[in-house]
Scaffold this motif. Sequence first.
Motif, PDB file in Angstrom:
ATOM      1  N   THR A  48       0.859  -1.198   0.000  1.00 25.10           N
ATOM      2  CA  THR A  48       0.000   0.000   0.000  1.00 25.10           C
ATOM      3  C   THR A  48       0.884   1.233   0.000  1.00 25.10           C
ATOM      4  OG1 THR A  48      -0.176  -0.081   2.409  1.00 25.10           O
ATOM      5  CG2 THR A  48      -1.941  -1.132   1.141  1.00 25.10           C
ATOM      6  N   GLN A  50       0.744   4.135   1.690  1.00 20.47           N
ATOM      7  CA  GLN A  50       1.063   4.736   2.981  1.00 20.47           C
ATOM      8  C   GLN A  50       0.523   3.839   4.072  1.00 20.47           C
ATOM      9  OE1 GLN A  50      -0.695   8.623   3.126  1.00 20.47           O
ATOM     10  NE2 GLN A  50       0.244   9.289   1.243  1.00 20.47           N
ATOM     11  N   PHE A  51       0.977   4.059   5.283  1.00 20.75           N
ATOM     12  CA  PHE A  51       0.503   3.233   6.388  1.00 20.75           C
ATOM     13  C   PHE A  51      -0.994   3.403   6.639  1.00 20.75           C
ATOM     14  CE2 PHE A  51       1.547   7.265   8.296  1.00 20.75           C
ATOM     15  CZ  PHE A  51       0.538   7.467   9.218  1.00 20.75           C
ATOM     16  N   ASP A  52      -1.586   4.511   6.199  1.00 15.38           N
ATOM     17  CA  ASP A  52      -3.006   4.759   6.449  1.00 15.38           C
ATOM     18  C   ASP A  52      -3.856   4.622   5.179  1.00 15.38           C
ATOM     19  OD1 ASP A  52      -2.087   6.975   5.122  1.00 15.38           O
ATOM     20  OD2 ASP A  52      -3.091   8.426   6.405  1.00 15.38           O
ATOM     21  N   SER A  53      -3.332   3.978   4.158  1.00 17.27           N
ATOM     22  CA  SER A  53      -4.052   3.836   2.898  1.00 17.27           C
ATOM     23  C   SER A  53      -4.268   2.364   2.578  1.00 17.27           C
ATOM     24  CB  SER A  53      -3.256   4.486   1.754  1.00 17.27           C
ATOM     25  OG  SER A  53      -3.906   4.256   0.521  1.00 17.27           O
ATOM     26  N   ALA A  54      -5.420   2.055   2.012  1.00 16.42           N
ATOM     27  CA  ALA A  54      -5.702   0.693   1.569  1.00 16.42           C
ATOM     28  C   ALA A  54      -5.342   0.508   0.100  1.00 16.42           C
ATOM     29  CB  ALA A  54      -7.177   0.367   1.789  1.00 16.42           C
TER      30      ALA A  54
END
Length: 134
Positions: A48, A50-54
Amino acid sequence: MNNQQSPNLAAGGTIRPYRFVKVSTAADNTGLEADANEVCCGVAAGSTRQFDSANHAESGDSITLQPGNIVMIEAAGAITRGSRIKSDANGAGVVALGTGTTTQYTAGIALETAASGTITRMLWQPSADRPALS
């Protein structure tokens, strides 16, 4: 020695992990998530952005295609090992039709049986198959 190379493509929109990718006709060196029964150039890696993206990539990001001839895809329906696999409307893998008049643009052969929503292995072997008329 492996001489296989992946194209350098920028995302022309959102691309999710393990989804089929097609070359965009709107801009050079740009890829999009494949639609139903389209010619595909590869499968997005499972990473993915970024760590906050799916998502694997969003517009303008670099697309990483899985290297080699064994790739991981997300199943959009039940898949039986040995079946020819193509893209569905969301870029996930479905079993190609075996009858009808529409050419089936398949990306490969399922190496294992999988349920919808699971990640499964496929032998990358693109072809255009004309099913038997029913």
